[in-house]
Enzyme design. Structure first.
Site: not given
Ligand SMILES: CC(C)(COP(=O)(O)OP(=O)(O)OC[C@H]1O[C@@H](n2cnc3c(N)ncnc32)[C@H](O)[C@@H]1OP(=O)(O)O)[C@@H](O)C(=O)NCCC(=O)NCCS
Length: 379
Positions: A265, A316
């Site tokens: 998140h 989710d």
């Molecule tokens: C929600 C989301 C988009 C947030 O993204 P963000 O704030 O931009 O964070 P990032 O994608 O940069 O993630 C930060 C770190 O956590 C890791 N991470 C984040 N979500 C992850 C996941 N669902 N699975 C595995 N690793 C994850 C990333 O790989 C990253 O690691 P790193 O720093 O080693 O590269 C992201 O967590 C995600 O894509 N989640 C899956 C989709 C989801 O469930 N969305 C609903 C949100 S309510």
């Protein structure tokens, strides 16, 4: 006063940027707390209903008994779709997904709302209520049309959770299903400046109308990084197939830098409190049923994620299991999110209009400068 863009720090993805003030919703990302107008969602889920949360988010306070009765009368007393909307949705190609159908239908609804272009608080409140009444009916009606069935009329006075399930399945839903769906609607109602809400506020800030803002918000919600993640989480569980295969699946995903749906998140640095609540209901709904393996598999996914990453469950992860157990097709999970979030979107649109400032950030230009135009024949 605008400043020189060259000297500004760029916040990719607007991460941690505080774009405005709001008194609708508070998220404590460190402690995993979520408040609606000051009330903790943990208490709201136990003691309130989705309809009362709608009142709270729109009016800024809890209603008195008399106010709430009047509110329920007007919100639930006359839940109807303009007949033309059903005819319109019949024309959609069968390949149109429910969230795409909803996006188009909400935009079209404005044509049957004589107040649709009003942006004052009084009419805005009425439009918010009409959208909240009609969006569940649109979602249920389109799904039935897609399955070759006729839409079912809602029962006046019944809750939105009840009527959504009733209009979808064409029969009285079990009490536990209505209760769990109501909980899910309470939990999804608002979440501060999430992507879709911010999109909606951006549209509202141009003094465009509420239908345009909500249509745009649905477009943003549709993405798998936002509201589409619940469907992806269920796909993952079916792909894994059984609890014993979860650990290997998750480790493989993490090794390949694949994002595991239902985790992570932008704001929470601990478990999303909505996931904590939905986990409990997913367990209750699936216990002793043919769906129990989904819950058990999800628990294994969670266990492996927590042991191997610093990424926590989000809202989710468990919602899809709840909906699946209620015989709701996967394509409707994100539309259900929209049914609930409509309340938050419209509260934010009203708040935006109440003290409007056009939302218009800057970009730091990193392209070339001073190029001379070359005629096409010479390129
Ligand atoms: C929600 C989301 C988009 C947030 O993204 P963000 O704030 O931009 O964070 P990032 O994608 O940069 O993630 C930060 C770190 O956590 C890791 N991470 C984040 N979500 C992850 C996941 N669902 N699975 C595995 N690793 C994850 C990333 O790989 C990253 O690691 P790193 O720093 O080693 O590269 C992201 O967590 C995600 O894509 N989640 C899956 C989709 C989801 O469930 N969305 C609903 C949100 S309510």
């Amino acid at each position: 006063m605008s400043q020189n863009v060259e000297e500004q720090t760029v916040h990719i993805g607007l991460m941690d940027v505080v774009a405005s003030t709001s008194s609708i919703c508070f998220i404590d990302g460190q402690k995993g707390r979520l408040l609606y107008r000051g009330y903790d969602i943990v208490e709201m889920v136990e003691k309130s209903t989705f309809e009362e949360v709608a009142y709270l988010l729109w009016y800024g306070r809890l209603p008195t008994k008399a106010e709430f009765e009047r509110f329920l009368d007007s919100l639930l007393g006359d839940m109807q779709l303009p007949a033309e909307m059903v005819e319109l949705m019949r024309l959609f190609p069968k390949t149109t997904t429910p969230i795409e159908a909803l996006r188009t239908a909400v935009s079209a609804l404005s044509h049957w709302d004589p107040e649709g272009n009003r942006i004052d608080a009084e009419a805005g409140m009425r439009i918010a209520a009409r959208l909240t009444q009609r969006i569940p009916l649109l979602v249920a009606a389109y799904e039935r049309l897609r399955q070759g069935q006729e839409p079912v009329q809602p029962i006046p006075g019944k809750s939105i959770a009840y009527n959504f399930l009733y209009c979808l399945h064409g029969q009285e839903p079990p009490e536990l299903w209505v209760r769990v769906l109501d909980v899910a609607l309470v939990l999804h109602a608002d979440h501060e400046f999430n992507a879709s809400t911010f999109v909606g506020r951006g549209v509202a800030s141009t003094l465009s109308d509420m239908y345009s803002a909500v249509t745009a918000a649905i477009g943003a919600l549709k993405g798998p990084l936002h509201g589409g993640a619940n469907e992806q989480a269920m796909k993952m569980l079916f792909e894994i197939g059984e609890p014993s295969k979860a650990e290997a699946w998750v480790k493989n995903a993490l090794a390949n830098k694949v994002k595991v749906p239902g985790f992570g998140h932008r704001v929470y640095r601990t478990e999303d409190p909505r996931a904590t609540i939905l986990r409990r209901y997913a367990e209750q709904l699936t216990k002793g049923t043919e769906h129990e393996w989904l819950y058990q598999t999800c628990r294994e996914v969670e266990r492996t994620m927590l042991a191997n990453s610093k990424v926590f469950p989000n809202v989710d992860l468990y919602s899809g299991i709840c909906y699946h157990t209620m015989r709701v097709p996967a394509g409707l999970y994100t539309p259900i999110f929209a049914i609930s979030r409509t309340v938050g979107w419209t509260a934010h649109i009203l708040e935006q209009w109440s003290d409007n400032k056009l939302i218009r950030p800057r970009a730091k230009y990193i392209g070339p400068d001073g190029l001379s135009y070359v005629p096409i024949e010479q390129r």
